[in-house]
Scaffold this active site. Structure first.
Site, PDB file in Angstrom:
ATOM      1  CG  ASP A 101      77.145 110.850  29.345  1.00  0.00           C
ATOM      2  OD1 ASP A 101      78.301 111.324  29.365  1.00  0.00           O
ATOM      3  OD2 ASP A 101      76.832 109.858  28.659  1.00  0.00           O
ATOM      4  CD  GLU A 123      75.783 113.747  23.460  1.00  0.00           C
ATOM      5  OE1 GLU A 123      76.502 113.568  22.463  1.00  0.00           O
ATOM      6  OE2 GLU A 123      76.046 113.269  24.586  1.00  0.00           O
ATOM      7  CD  GLU A 137      79.165 107.198  31.951  1.00  0.00           C
ATOM      8  OE1 GLU A 137      80.411 107.233  31.827  1.00  0.00           O
ATOM      9  OE2 GLU A 137      78.559 106.211  32.442  1.00  0.00           O
ATOM     10  CG  HIS A 217      85.631 103.829  28.041  1.00  0.00           C
ATOM     11  ND1 HIS A 217      85.141 103.891  26.755  1.00  0.00           N
ATOM     12  CD2 HIS A 217      84.878 104.686  28.771  1.00  0.00           C
ATOM     13  CE1 HIS A 217      84.141 104.761  26.707  1.00  0.00           C
ATOM     14  NE2 HIS A 217      83.956 105.242  27.915  1.00  0.00           N
ATOM     15  NE  ARG A 219      83.444 104.326  36.853  1.00  0.00           N
ATOM     16  CZ  ARG A 219      83.504 105.521  36.281  1.00  0.00           C
ATOM     17  NH1 ARG A 219      82.720 105.789  35.244  1.00  0.00           N
ATOM     18  NH2 ARG A 219      84.347 106.433  36.724  1.00  0.00           N
ATOM     19  CG  HIS A 249      90.491 103.410  29.118  1.00  0.00           C
ATOM     20  ND1 HIS A 249      90.722 103.566  30.467  1.00  0.00           N
ATOM     21  CD2 HIS A 249      89.777 104.501  28.743  1.00  0.00           C
ATOM     22  CE1 HIS A 249      90.175 104.683  30.886  1.00  0.00           C
ATOM     23  NE2 HIS A 249      89.595 105.280  29.859  1.00  0.00           N
TER      24      HIS A 249
END
Length: 377
Positions: A101, A123, A137, A217, A219, A249
């Protein structure tokens, strides 16, 4: 007629992609008489990507080296499209493999489509059906799926998602997830492997505490979400039998709340991001994991490690259904409640740690190569 040398281009750009594509690279390399294999990295991530390449002994044939400070999605997408154009024209592959993604996968698939090259999506079929979560993603994955010629779905549920979207069943192969292949490869290599990060982790004498491994991590968790997460960890750390290890991160949106809220607490260890070998080693030593990562949701159940996922939804519902993973969002009270339940209730812990992992048996890469071998026969 069987073509003895199909030209395969495997493209990835981030550490998670590299981990999940490494077993596929290794599997194709077993058959040089059948496949002319080349590996391209965009270096959407750089240092973390290179660590994985080194661990799995993979040397890219092409490196776009695109990572830039403060890079935005629009510029990254444009750079990948332009960079891949020259590589596709140079190598003229029969199949371009992308994973999952990422922006690398979406833009590479589009570049391959413009070049009229077949796209293979590893995937494939994971969905939340919420275009803003995970961002970007979910849309990267959906766009890639519309372009893809051969869909390698990790589970029957991801295959069903593709069928509902009108994908031809003949173009879907259920393979399991290559992350399990990678995990098994890594655990085997770690028996005779030790780097400075692993030496440091061993020096902590982790058996003296219940280790909670934390990663974050996403967003969509920036801002209030991370503040809530940190406040939850601070409360959990009031139990002095617990050692929270948090590889933080490097994004400033993560660093700021973590350092402000958690720095200086004796049993919370804030460390730099770990390389894949050390992270895999530490997963195996953890009592449970709190994360917003997709890959960890798939890996940890194979090690018998419960996972609390700091998201409101997941494109990986199989582990939730199986009971190995629990969604806790970014609500402070919920995270604390579920963490304390795992720490104090053996029945709850055993129910999660002993549950079946739905993501595979470590043979996903061989199924993918077999499917490619049969194309055109």
């Amino acid at each position: 007629m069987f073509n003895p040398e199909k030209k395969i281009l495997i493209v990835f750009g981030t550490r998670p992609e590299a981990i999940k594509m490494a077993p596929l690279v290794k599997e194709f390399q077993k058959y040089p008489e059948r496949y002319n294999l080349k590996v391209c990295v965009t270096a959407q991530h750089r240092e973390m990507l290179d660590q994985v390449l080194s661990f799995f002994d993979i040397v890219p044939d092409y490196d776009l080296n695109l990572m830039r400070p403060g890079q935005n999605l629009s510029q990254l997408t444009a750079d990948i499209l332009l960079g891949m154009k020259g590589i596709l024209e140079d190598f003229c592959p029969d199949f371009v493999f992308v994973h999952g993604d990422t922006t690398t996968s979406m833009a590479t698939a589009l570049a391959a489509f413009y070049n009229q090259t077949k796209v293979c999506h590893v995937e494939a079929g994971l969905r939340t059906f919420n275009k803003h979560s995970p961002f970007p993603e979910e849309i990267n994955r959906q766009i890639t799926g519309r372009i893809t010629d051969l869909h390698f779905a990790p589970t029957s549920k991801s295959s069903e998602n593709l069928l509902k979207e009108g994908t031809n069943a003949e173009n879907i192969v259920i393979t399991g997830n290559t992350v399990i292949d990678a995990l098994f490869l890594a655990q085997d290599k770690l028996k005779n492997y030790e780097d400075d990060e692993i030496k440091y982790l061993k020096s902590l004498e982790l058996t003296q505490n219940k280790v909670i491994l934390v990663t974050g991590h996403r967003r969509e968790n920036f801002g209030e979400g991370f503040i809530n997460i940190c406040n939850a960890l601070k409360i959990i750390a009031e139990d002095k039998d617990v050692l929270i290890i948090y590889p933080v991160h490097l994004n400033p949106n993560v660093q700021k709340p973590v350092k402000e809220i958690l720095d200086g607490i004796d049993n919370i260890l804030l460390i730099d991001p770990l390389g894949y070998p050390a992270f895999s080693w530490l997963m195996g030593k953890s009592y449970f994991i709190i994360t917003d990562s997709g890959g960890v949701q798939e890996e940890a159940p194979s090690l018998g490690i419960p996972v609390l996922v700091m998201r409101d939804n997941t494109e990986r519902p199989e582990a939730v259904d199986a009971g190995t993973v629990k969604l806790v969002g970014t609500n402070t009270e919920t995270i604390v409640r579920e963490a304390k339940s795992l720490l104090t209730d053996k029945e709850v812990y055993d129910a999660m740690s002993l549950a079946h992992n739905p993501y595979g048996d470590g043979l996903s890469a061989s199924r993918i190569v077999k499917a490619i071998n049969n194309v055109g026969e």
